[in-house]
Design a protein around this motif. Structure first.
Motif, mmCIF file in Angstrom:
data_model
loop_
_atom_site.group_PDB
_atom_site.id
_atom_site.type_symbol
_atom_site.label_atom_id
_atom_site.label_comp_id
_atom_site.label_asym_id
_atom_site.label_seq_id
_atom_site.Cartn_x
_atom_site.Cartn_y
_atom_site.Cartn_z
ATOM 1 N N GLY A 197 6.686 12.304 -1.928
ATOM 2 C CA GLY A 197 6.495 13.707 -1.579
ATOM 3 C C GLY A 197 7.187 14.089 -0.289
ATOM 4 N N PHE A 198 7.967 15.196 -0.344
ATOM 5 C CA PHE A 198 8.612 15.761 0.832
ATOM 6 C C PHE A 198 8.192 17.216 1.026
ATOM 7 C CE2 PHE A 198 11.342 12.121 0.249
ATOM 8 C CZ PHE A 198 11.846 11.839 1.513
ATOM 9 N N CYS A 199 7.036 17.604 0.558
ATOM 10 C CA CYS A 199 6.599 18.998 0.650
ATOM 11 C C CYS A 199 6.506 19.422 2.119
ATOM 12 C CB CYS A 199 5.248 19.182 -0.025
ATOM 13 S SG CYS A 199 5.293 18.912 -1.800
ATOM 14 N N GLY A 200 7.120 20.544 2.436
ATOM 15 C CA GLY A 200 7.058 21.075 3.786
ATOM 16 C C GLY A 200 7.903 20.328 4.796
ATOM 17 N N ARG A 246 10.382 -1.446 -1.557
ATOM 18 C CA ARG A 246 9.418 -1.463 -2.659
ATOM 19 C C ARG A 246 8.062 -1.021 -2.120
ATOM 20 N NH1 ARG A 246 5.339 -4.182 -4.651
ATOM 21 N NH2 ARG A 246 5.401 -5.672 -2.908
ATOM 22 N N ILE A 247 7.515 0.039 -2.710
ATOM 23 C CA ILE A 247 6.248 0.607 -2.253
ATOM 24 C C ILE A 247 5.280 0.625 -3.428
ATOM 25 C CG2 ILE A 247 5.144 2.621 -1.216
ATOM 26 C CD1 ILE A 247 7.917 3.340 -0.076
ATOM 27 N N ALA A 248 4.114 0.016 -3.253
ATOM 28 C CA ALA A 248 3.166 -0.129 -4.360
ATOM 29 C C ALA A 248 2.330 1.126 -4.591
ATOM 30 C CB ALA A 248 2.243 -1.321 -4.105
ATOM 31 N N GLU A 249 2.267 2.016 -3.606
ATOM 32 C CA GLU A 249 1.506 3.251 -3.781
ATOM 33 C C GLU A 249 2.395 4.437 -3.411
ATOM 34 O OE1 GLU A 249 -2.338 3.064 -1.936
ATOM 35 O OE2 GLU A 249 -2.721 1.031 -2.671
ATOM 36 N N ASP A 250 1.841 5.470 -2.784
ATOM 37 C CA ASP A 250 2.596 6.687 -2.495
ATOM 38 C C ASP A 250 3.529 6.507 -1.304
ATOM 39 O OD1 ASP A 250 1.355 8.070 -4.541
ATOM 40 O OD2 ASP A 250 -0.239 8.843 -3.258
ATOM 41 N N PHE A 251 4.657 7.247 -1.377
ATOM 42 C CA PHE A 251 5.564 7.388 -0.246
ATOM 43 C C PHE A 251 5.484 8.854 0.178
ATOM 44 C CE2 PHE A 251 10.283 7.570 1.106
ATOM 45 C CZ PHE A 251 9.919 7.448 2.441
ATOM 46 N N THR A 252 4.820 9.113 1.299
ATOM 47 C CA THR A 252 4.470 10.481 1.677
ATOM 48 C C THR A 252 5.224 10.902 2.925
ATOM 49 O OG1 THR A 252 2.251 10.130 0.781
ATOM 50 C CG2 THR A 252 2.563 12.032 2.218
ATOM 51 N N THR A 294 13.488 4.463 -8.630
ATOM 52 C CA THR A 294 12.524 4.441 -9.726
ATOM 53 C C THR A 294 11.165 4.868 -9.193
ATOM 54 O OG1 THR A 294 13.720 2.649 -10.836
ATOM 55 C CG2 THR A 294 11.441 3.041 -11.514
ATOM 56 N N ILE A 295 10.648 5.977 -9.730
ATOM 57 C CA ILE A 295 9.371 6.545 -9.283
ATOM 58 C C ILE A 295 8.480 6.689 -10.509
ATOM 59 C CG2 ILE A 295 8.257 8.504 -8.157
ATOM 60 C CD1 ILE A 295 11.015 9.054 -6.822
ATOM 61 N N ASP A 296 7.323 6.055 -10.486
ATOM 62 C CA ASP A 296 6.471 6.050 -11.664
ATOM 63 C C ASP A 296 5.789 7.394 -11.902
ATOM 64 O OD1 ASP A 296 7.205 3.467 -12.020
ATOM 65 O OD2 ASP A 296 5.266 2.572 -11.532
ATOM 66 N N ARG A 297 5.573 8.166 -10.860
ATOM 67 C CA ARG A 297 4.888 9.453 -11.033
ATOM 68 C C ARG A 297 5.783 10.586 -10.559
ATOM 69 N NH1 ARG A 297 -0.557 8.598 -8.026
ATOM 70 N NH2 ARG A 297 -0.683 10.856 -8.376
ATOM 71 N N ASN A 298 5.318 11.454 -9.671
ATOM 72 C CA ASN A 298 6.056 12.653 -9.283
ATOM 73 C C ASN A 298 7.029 12.377 -8.141
ATOM 74 O OD1 ASN A 298 4.469 13.997 -11.126
ATOM 75 N ND2 ASN A 298 3.091 14.863 -9.603
ATOM 76 N N GLY A 314 0.839 -1.197 0.000
ATOM 77 C CA GLY A 314 0.000 0.000 0.000
ATOM 78 C C GLY A 314 0.867 1.236 0.000
ATOM 79 N N GLU A 315 0.452 2.250 0.754
ATOM 80 C CA GLU A 315 1.239 3.470 0.848
ATOM 81 C C GLU A 315 2.095 3.458 2.108
ATOM 82 O OE1 GLU A 315 -0.682 7.173 1.780
ATOM 83 O OE2 GLU A 315 -2.442 6.153 2.593
ATOM 84 N N PHE A 316 3.158 4.270 2.072
ATOM 85 C CA PHE A 316 4.041 4.444 3.220
ATOM 86 C C PHE A 316 3.881 5.900 3.645
ATOM 87 C CE2 PHE A 316 8.749 4.195 4.733
ATOM 88 C CZ PHE A 316 8.312 4.142 6.051
ATOM 89 N N ASP A 317 3.204 6.114 4.753
ATOM 90 C CA ASP A 317 2.814 7.461 5.175
ATOM 91 C C ASP A 317 3.610 7.872 6.406
ATOM 92 O OD1 ASP A 317 1.626 9.840 5.700
ATOM 93 O OD2 ASP A 317 -0.416 9.080 5.894
ATOM 94 N N LEU A 318 4.484 8.876 6.237
ATOM 95 C CA LEU A 318 5.286 9.417 7.327
ATOM 96 C C LEU A 318 4.914 10.867 7.617
ATOM 97 C CD1 LEU A 318 8.748 7.902 6.407
ATOM 98 C CD2 LEU A 318 7.626 7.604 8.610
ATOM 99 N N GLU A 319 3.703 11.249 7.296
ATOM 100 C CA GLU A 319 3.277 12.628 7.515
ATOM 101 C C GLU A 319 3.394 12.994 8.992
ATOM 102 O OE1 GLU A 319 -0.870 15.200 7.285
ATOM 103 O OE2 GLU A 319 -0.554 13.521 5.913
ATOM 104 N N GLY A 320 4.097 14.091 9.274
ATOM 105 C CA GLY A 320 4.243 14.566 10.641
ATOM 106 C C GLY A 320 5.205 13.770 11.489
ATOM 107 N N ALA A 321 5.900 12.795 10.921
ATOM 108 C CA ALA A 321 6.832 11.975 11.696
ATOM 109 C C ALA A 321 8.107 12.761 12.015
ATOM 110 C CB ALA A 321 7.171 10.694 10.948
#
Length: 570
Positions: free
Chosen positions: A286-289, A257-263, A306-310, A234-241
């Motif tokens: 994404g590393f915004c902010g 290996r991450i199948a969705e977003d790495f945030t 290797t990143i399929d999108r942004n 799924g996604e790997f969510d580190l928001e606010g960590a």
């Protein structure tokens, strides 16, 4: 352990387990346990057949911490042996309709909960529990493990297999969380948890497999968070960590290996190196902010990713240290829009051999340090003159288009920011970009700037000839300049000789004198109008004629060299 040795809290847990009822031992003091339990008869009670004696837990039964009853009657203490015994089947066989589960709140778990290599059929849900020792679940298999608001000195679950979720949320761990090679078929939930082990790997999940999301929102880690080789479906969510490992690796996600977003935005911060080298992300990163700090060293290492999108490293990202993205491939946009990167000594941003469909280098302010984009493939490049870095290295870098073309003279100054000497390829690449836009004049201006840059690297006598070519025809990229020189010299010579007519060499045979054609005879080496050989100037006129002849040869030579160079480049 015998049934009659259970304290009041343990007895309540024993009775609640078969139906999976929730038990909150923090609500009120438990009643004292009866002195003699013989003769009691009910489902799951100590008097039930075959339940006069419970098997020992997996922990060492001789351990004083594991077998000693709590001394305080108000302390909601439950021995780890009791929990292990329930989970390992010490209770009576369930009656129809029973759904055994361990749902416990507010307990003080004494001793070590040892469930290594155990098969645990019942789900385990622990809330606001306090453990004296780190639970051991190495090699265990369980349906679901949920720990919320608990305090633990660590948790060891390497090679464990969780059929459902593994939740360690809102917890406080004063020792390492070990999940190496664990297989979690659902989500891994570490939200709002604090893990402190600054002397080593606070979280170790090497080659772990997560079948759902890895939820690490507001996770706080003192020490290294390592999950190299892990797989997250799924996604790997580190928001606010918040990850702190000064001078070490704050996050080691090597070959993850991450199948969705790495945030990692917003609010993510890391002190120490963040490693994503070799990672594969099927969606976006994404590393915004975010705030990354590793002064004097690499803050973000993302080599061969290797990143399929942004890959979004902008919108308020602050980095104190280097960002290295060598060999990384981005499916759509690589963005540093509004980011702030600082590394005064050395390379602040390395994009060597990086590939992206679009690249946005419009940082919040000029990058403080070297930007190395050698051999990069940047696609459509977005930049702005007010944020150009002082040291930009573009050797063998290519781009399909410039979103902000700018006048060629200004773009040439952009290339001249490269240190280390003259390199022709950046000029050729820029000229090609202008040609694709149909700006042929701008392309010639860039190539002229290339020749002038090259001239500065040549010996003095060669530079002199270069100045002559530049002044006369702009190295062939300004052919009209030769015509202007010719007209100027023709006008000067014609005016002078019209006022100071030279004497004929043979008065009887000389044609009528014409100042214009006489000057053309002197200027143009190939064509003759019969004037030069018929008249002989004297004094100043003679020196002027020599100058016109020399100027004519120089013009002819430089025009030939310039046209040949221009034709060759085209």
């Amino acid at each position: 352990m015998r049934i009659d040795e259970l304290n009041a809290y343990e007895r309540r847990l024993w009775e609640a387990f078969p139906q999976g009822r929730s038990l909150d031992v923090s609500e009120a003091p438990a009643p004292p346990a009866p002195a003699n339990t013989a003769g009691e008869g009910s489902h799951g009670s100590p008097g039930s057949p075959g339940n006069s004696t419970a098997p020992t837990a997996a922990a060492d039964p001789t351990s004083s911490r594991s077998s000693t009853s709590p001394t305080s009657p108000t302390d909601p203490a439950i021995r780890s042996d009791t929990i292990a015994a329930l989970l390992l089947g010490a209770h009576a066989e369930p009656t129809p309709g029973d759904r055994p589960a361990l749902r416990l709140t507010g307990a003080h778990v004494t001793g070590r909960l040892d469930l290594r290599f155990a098969e645990i059929a019942a789900p385990v849900l622990l809330t606001d529990c306090r453990f004296d020792e780190a639970p051991l679940l190495q090699g265990a298999r369980t349906r679901q493990l949920v720990m919320t608001d608990c305090t633990l000195p660590g948790l060891v679950a390497d090679t464990a297999q969780i059929d459902g979720r593994l939740v360690v949320s809102h917890c406080r761990l004063t020792g390492p969380l070990i999940l190496n090679r664990a297989q979690i078929n659902g989500d891994l939930d570490l939200r709002d948890t604090t893990v402190g082990y600054p002397e080593g790997e606070a979280i170790s999940a090497i080659h772990a497999q997560v079948g759902g999301d890895a939820l690490c929102t507001n996770l706080a880690v003192e020490g290294t968070f390592r999950l190299s080789g892990a797989s997250i479906d799924g996604e790997f969510d580190l928001e606010g960590a918040t990850l702190r490992a000064p001078g070490a690796h704050a996050l080691d996600a090597y070959h993850v290996r991450i199948a969705e977003d790495f945030t990692c935005h917003p609010g993510f911060s890391a002190e120490g190196r963040v490693i994503l080298t070799g990672a594969t992300v099927a969606a976006a990163v994404g590393f915004c902010g975010a705030r990354l700090s590793n002064p004097g060293d690499i803050a973000l290492e993302a080599v061969d990713v290797t990143i399929d999108r942004n890959f979004d490293l902008g919108l308020g990202l602050t980095v104190d240290g280097a960002v290295t993205l060598d060999g990384t491939s981005v499916g759509t946009e690589l963005s540093f829009r509004d980011a702030q990167l600082t590394r005064k000594d050395g390379t602040a941003l390395s994009l060597r051999a990086t590939q992206a469909r679009e690249t946005d280098l419009r940082t919040r302010r000029p990058i403080d340090g070297v930007v190395d984009a050698r051999n990069a493939r940047l696609g459509t490049l977005y930049d702005a003159p007010d944020t150009w870095p002082a040291d930009l290295r573009l050797a063998d870098a290519t781009y399909e288009a410039l979103a902000l073309p700018l006048p060629a003279a200004e773009r040439a100054r952009w290339i001249r920011r490269t240190t280390g000497g003259y390199l022709p390829q950046p000029y050729e690449q820029l000229a090609a970009a202008y040609r694709r836009l149909g700006h042929e004049d701008e392309a010639r201006t860039v190539l002229l700037a290339k020749q002038r840059h090259r001239r500065a690297t040549l010996p003095a006598h060669t530079r002199l000839w270069g100045h002559a070519q530049d002044l006369s025809v702009g190295y062939g990229y300004r052919p009209l300049r030769a015509g202007l020189w010719l007209l100027a010299l023709l006008a000067c010579g014609s005016l002078y000789f019209a006022l100071h007519t030279p004497a004929p060499l043979d008065p009887g045979k000389a044609p009528p004198f014409n100042a214009v054609f006489y000057t053309l005879d002197l200027l143009v080496p190939i064509i003759t109008f019969g004037q030069e050989n018929a008249f002989a100037p004297h004094d100043t006129g003679q020196w002027l004629s020599y100058a016109l002849i020399a100027a004519g040869w120089i013009l002819a030579t430089t025009v030939t060299a310039g046209i040949s160079r221009a034709v060759t480049r085209q």
